[in-house]
Design a protein around this motif. Structure first.
Motif, PDB file in Angstrom:
ATOM      1  N   PHE A 247      38.644  48.768  36.944  1.00  0.00           N
ATOM      2  CA  PHE A 247      39.828  48.140  37.526  1.00  0.00           C
ATOM      3  C   PHE A 247      39.494  47.487  38.872  1.00  0.00           C
ATOM      4  O   PHE A 247      39.902  46.343  39.128  1.00  0.00           O
ATOM      5  N   VAL A 248      38.750  48.171  39.718  1.00  0.00           N
ATOM      6  CA  VAL A 248      38.380  47.605  41.020  1.00  0.00           C
ATOM      7  C   VAL A 248      37.470  46.390  40.832  1.00  0.00           C
ATOM      8  O   VAL A 248      37.675  45.350  41.479  1.00  0.00           O
ATOM      9  N   ALA A 249      36.497  46.500  39.957  1.00  0.00           N
ATOM     10  CA  ALA A 249      35.601  45.358  39.717  1.00  0.00           C
ATOM     11  C   ALA A 249      36.386  44.161  39.200  1.00  0.00           C
ATOM     12  O   ALA A 249      36.219  43.039  39.695  1.00  0.00           O
ATOM     13  N   TRP A 250      37.261  44.388  38.225  1.00  0.00           N
ATOM     14  CA  TRP A 250      38.068  43.300  37.678  1.00  0.00           C
ATOM     15  C   TRP A 250      38.958  42.698  38.757  1.00  0.00           C
ATOM     16  O   TRP A 250      39.039  41.473  38.908  1.00  0.00           O
ATOM     17  N   GLY A 251      39.639  43.537  39.510  1.00  0.00           N
ATOM     18  CA  GLY A 251      40.580  43.051  40.523  1.00  0.00           C
ATOM     19  C   GLY A 251      39.901  42.290  41.651  1.00  0.00           C
ATOM     20  O   GLY A 251      40.418  41.282  42.122  1.00  0.00           O
ATOM     21  N   ARG A 252      38.745  42.768  42.071  1.00  0.00           N
ATOM     22  CA  ARG A 252      38.058  42.120  43.199  1.00  0.00           C
ATOM     23  C   ARG A 252      37.224  40.920  42.777  1.00  0.00           C
ATOM     24  O   ARG A 252      36.953  40.041  43.584  1.00  0.00           O
ATOM     25  N   PHE A 253      36.804  40.876  41.528  1.00  0.00           N
ATOM     26  CA  PHE A 253      36.152  39.664  41.031  1.00  0.00           C
ATOM     27  C   PHE A 253      37.185  38.608  40.666  1.00  0.00           C
ATOM     28  O   PHE A 253      36.927  37.431  40.731  1.00  0.00           O
ATOM     29  N   GLY A 254      38.387  39.051  40.285  1.00  0.00           N
ATOM     30  CA  GLY A 254      39.388  38.138  39.757  1.00  0.00           C
ATOM     31  C   GLY A 254      40.563  37.882  40.674  1.00  0.00           C
ATOM     32  O   GLY A 254      40.437  37.213  41.692  1.00  0.00           O
ATOM     33  N   PRO A 255      41.741  38.449  40.343  1.00  0.00           N
ATOM     34  CA  PRO A 255      42.975  38.061  40.997  1.00  0.00           C
ATOM     35  C   PRO A 255      43.050  38.355  42.498  1.00  0.00           C
ATOM     36  O   PRO A 255      43.706  37.637  43.234  1.00  0.00           O
ATOM     37  N   GLU A 256      42.416  39.387  42.972  1.00  0.00           N
ATOM     38  CA  GLU A 256      42.472  39.741  44.394  1.00  0.00           C
ATOM     39  C   GLU A 256      41.095  39.668  45.037  1.00  0.00           C
ATOM     40  O   GLU A 256      40.707  40.528  45.811  1.00  0.00           O
ATOM     41  N   SER A 257      40.390  38.611  44.731  1.00  0.00           N
ATOM     42  CA  SER A 257      39.042  38.421  45.264  1.00  0.00           C
ATOM     43  C   SER A 257      39.083  38.235  46.771  1.00  0.00           C
ATOM     44  O   SER A 257      39.999  37.604  47.309  1.00  0.00           O
ATOM     45  N   PHE A 258      38.090  38.758  47.457  1.00  0.00           N
ATOM     46  CA  PHE A 258      38.007  38.568  48.912  1.00  0.00           C
ATOM     47  C   PHE A 258      37.507  37.179  49.271  1.00  0.00           C
ATOM     48  O   PHE A 258      37.664  36.736  50.396  1.00  0.00           O
ATOM     49  N   THR A 259      36.906  36.483  48.337  1.00  0.00           N
ATOM     50  CA  THR A 259      36.289  35.190  48.632  1.00  0.00           C
ATOM     51  C   THR A 259      37.212  34.007  48.401  1.00  0.00           C
ATOM     52  O   THR A 259      36.845  32.888  48.704  1.00  0.00           O
ATOM     53  N   SER A 260      38.374  34.242  47.806  1.00  0.00           N
ATOM     54  CA  SER A 260      39.247  33.082  47.536  1.00  0.00           C
ATOM     55  C   SER A 260      40.275  32.875  48.614  1.00  0.00           C
ATOM     56  O   SER A 260      40.557  33.637  49.437  1.00  0.00           O
TER      57      SER A 260
END
Length: 128
Positions: free
Chosen positions: A115-128
């Protein structure tokens, strides 16, 4: 969603920090204290347990510090992916040992890491 990801990330980091006890506590004592869920430590050498504990310590830091310090925050989902691999190994080890009852915790932590990997790579990314 961001708050949920932070809560799950903090929970995972806390679990990983607690599990680093295997670096300091003799494996025989851990097996005696931990009951059926901790018997797996007897299958590993003290050096292997120290290595696993060191990886868990690094994972706990990698889940929190990059985002908090804003230094390479992309490392958070990368670390979460590595934590998912760590718990995949734990699940496989439990299956091989026939520990069906103690596998539930590892599966929960695996799902949280995914869940953390999906969320941080996707919808709640720190880079976007």
């Amino acid at each position: 969603m961001n708050v949920a990801l932070w809560i799950v990330t903090g929970l995972l980091a806390a679990v990983l920090l607690v599990s680093t006890a295997k670096m300091f506590v003799p494996r025989e004592k851990m097996a005696a204290i931990g009951g059926a869920a901790a018997q797996w430590v007897l299958d590993f050498s003290p050096g292997a347990l120290k290595a696993i504990g060191a990886l868990e310590l690094l994972a706990a830091a990698g889940l929190i510090l990059p985002a908090v310090l804003d230094l390479a925050p992309v490392m958070v989902p990368v670390t979460a992916t590595c934590v998912a691999l760590l718990f995949t190994g734990a699940v496989i080890m439990r299956l091989r040992r026939g520990e069906r009852k103690t596998i539930v915790g590892d599966l929960v932590y695996l799902a949280l890491a995914i869940f953390v990997a999906w969320g941080r790579f996707g919808p709640e990314s720190f880079t976007s």
